[in-house]
Design a protein around this motif. Sequence first.
Motif, PDB file in Angstrom:
ATOM      1  N   TYR A  17       0.848  -1.189   0.000  1.00  0.00           N
ATOM      2  CA  TYR A  17       0.000   0.000   0.000  1.00  0.00           C
ATOM      3  C   TYR A  17       0.893   1.252   0.000  1.00  0.00           C
ATOM      4  CZ  TYR A  17      -3.909  -3.060   1.122  1.00  0.00           C
ATOM      5  OH  TYR A  17      -4.865  -4.052   1.078  1.00  0.00           O
ATOM      6  N   LYS A  55      -4.922  -5.654  -5.278  1.00  0.00           N
ATOM      7  CA  LYS A  55      -5.335  -4.692  -4.253  1.00  0.00           C
ATOM      8  C   LYS A  55      -4.342  -3.526  -4.149  1.00  0.00           C
ATOM      9  CE  LYS A  55      -3.187  -7.287  -0.411  1.00  0.00           C
ATOM     10  NZ  LYS A  55      -3.458  -7.987   0.882  1.00  0.00           N
ATOM     11  N   PHE A  56      -3.071  -3.777  -4.458  1.00  0.00           N
ATOM     12  CA  PHE A  56      -2.089  -2.700  -4.407  1.00  0.00           C
ATOM     13  C   PHE A  56      -2.211  -1.785  -5.634  1.00  0.00           C
ATOM     14  CE2 PHE A  56       0.693  -5.915  -1.941  1.00  0.00           C
ATOM     15  CZ  PHE A  56       0.054  -5.591  -0.755  1.00  0.00           C
ATOM     16  N   ASP A  59      -5.100   0.382  -4.921  1.00  0.00           N
ATOM     17  CA  ASP A  59      -4.730   1.384  -3.923  1.00  0.00           C
ATOM     18  C   ASP A  59      -4.076   2.608  -4.567  1.00  0.00           C
ATOM     19  OD1 ASP A  59      -4.189   2.250  -1.089  1.00  0.00           O
ATOM     20  OD2 ASP A  59      -2.114   2.055  -1.777  1.00  0.00           O
ATOM     21  N   THR A  63      -5.641   6.218  -3.909  1.00  0.00           N
ATOM     22  CA  THR A  63      -4.843   7.276  -3.278  1.00  0.00           C
ATOM     23  C   THR A  63      -4.827   8.532  -4.131  1.00  0.00           C
ATOM     24  OG1 THR A  63      -3.456   5.638  -2.153  1.00  0.00           O
ATOM     25  CG2 THR A  63      -2.562   7.868  -2.382  1.00  0.00           C
ATOM     26  N   LYS A 247       7.036   0.345   1.704  1.00  0.00           N
ATOM     27  CA  LYS A 247       5.677  -0.140   1.474  1.00  0.00           C
ATOM     28  C   LYS A 247       5.497  -1.540   2.038  1.00  0.00           C
ATOM     29  CE  LYS A 247       5.042   0.255  -2.976  1.00  0.00           C
ATOM     30  NZ  LYS A 247       6.227   0.912  -3.532  1.00  0.00           N
ATOM     31  N   ALA A 253       0.850   3.895   5.789  1.00  0.00           N
ATOM     32  CA  ALA A 253       0.059   3.673   4.578  1.00  0.00           C
ATOM     33  C   ALA A 253      -1.092   4.665   4.508  1.00  0.00           C
ATOM     34  CB  ALA A 253      -0.474   2.244   4.546  1.00  0.00           C
ATOM     35  N   LYS A 255      -3.831   4.243   2.989  1.00  0.00           N
ATOM     36  CA  LYS A 255      -5.066   3.479   3.220  1.00  0.00           C
ATOM     37  C   LYS A 255      -5.379   3.437   4.723  1.00  0.00           C
ATOM     38  CE  LYS A 255      -7.099  -1.067   2.231  1.00  0.00           C
ATOM     39  NZ  LYS A 255      -7.430  -1.496   3.604  1.00  0.00           N
TER      40      LYS A 255
END
Length: 306
Positions: A17, A55-56, A59, A63, A247, A253, A255
């Motif tokens: 993330y 999922k990254f 993200d 962001t 990361k 993060a 998130k």
Amino acid sequence: MNPPFQKTRLAPTPSGYLHIGNVVSFLITSSLARNHGARILLRIDDLDERRTRIKFIQDIFDTLEFLEIPYDEGPRTVAEHQQQFSQRHRMDQYEELLQNLKENDQAFGCDCSRKNLRQNHPKGWYTGNCLQRHLDLQGKNISWRLDTRTRGLRQLRTYPDSIKPCHLPQSMNYFVVRKKDSDPAYQLTSVADDSYFGVDLVVRGEDLWDSSCAQIHLSAHLGGDPLSQVTFFHHPLVKDGEQKLSKSEGALAIKTLRENGLSKEEVYLLAARQLGLKSPIHSLTAFQAAFMDKLKGNHFNHHNQE
């Protein structure tokens, strides 16, 4: 008068993330692009399939949307990235560069393990063990390394308009251009992608100075020396105490900050504080203005300053 730049890029790796350090880099890139009228490309470096996660990638979009950081080129969704912009779609270009290095005897095979490297050098740097072994480049578990013996002194353009000598660091001697799994290595894909997309301003952390020098040396081995006219800006790092943020360790993060209730304005304030910018800064426009004021005042101490 500001030097003209055509394009810069955001080039996150989806291996975790995004953290506040990534955001600071994005905001610096955005500030320089706005100041010089350059376009911004979003390029997601996803070639390392072992570490890349959907999922990254999501993200990254989340962001950028949350902080309202605009960009001009590149994917807007995970699906669009996978279908059109993934580095997997540029494998033919990477392979062409690798074959050129092979045909010009500028690459050699290496089967050294990390254990071998540690045994031969206290810091695990490569010392040229396989140079004279003439290993088959197409052999199993063989990486390709660039022959850097005739490296010479290169020059690296640093922001805004300086030229610095670029000595290849010992840590980068004979660096890998093709990994043992046959995938092109980061140094080669970065050069290829910046050339392909027409990037002429590269913004990255000062910890990547050695990588920049390696890429300048690799560029000189390629037709047209594609990085010869590229300008580099190496910005100060965001640290947690004395350690660089990572990361993979989930450091600060975005998130997590969002889920804990931090607003966009609070994240901007946090990013500004990391660079010692005058508060209060709660928006992209305010960050851009404060950053450029500080930069023009020559108040950053890093590789770009004389």
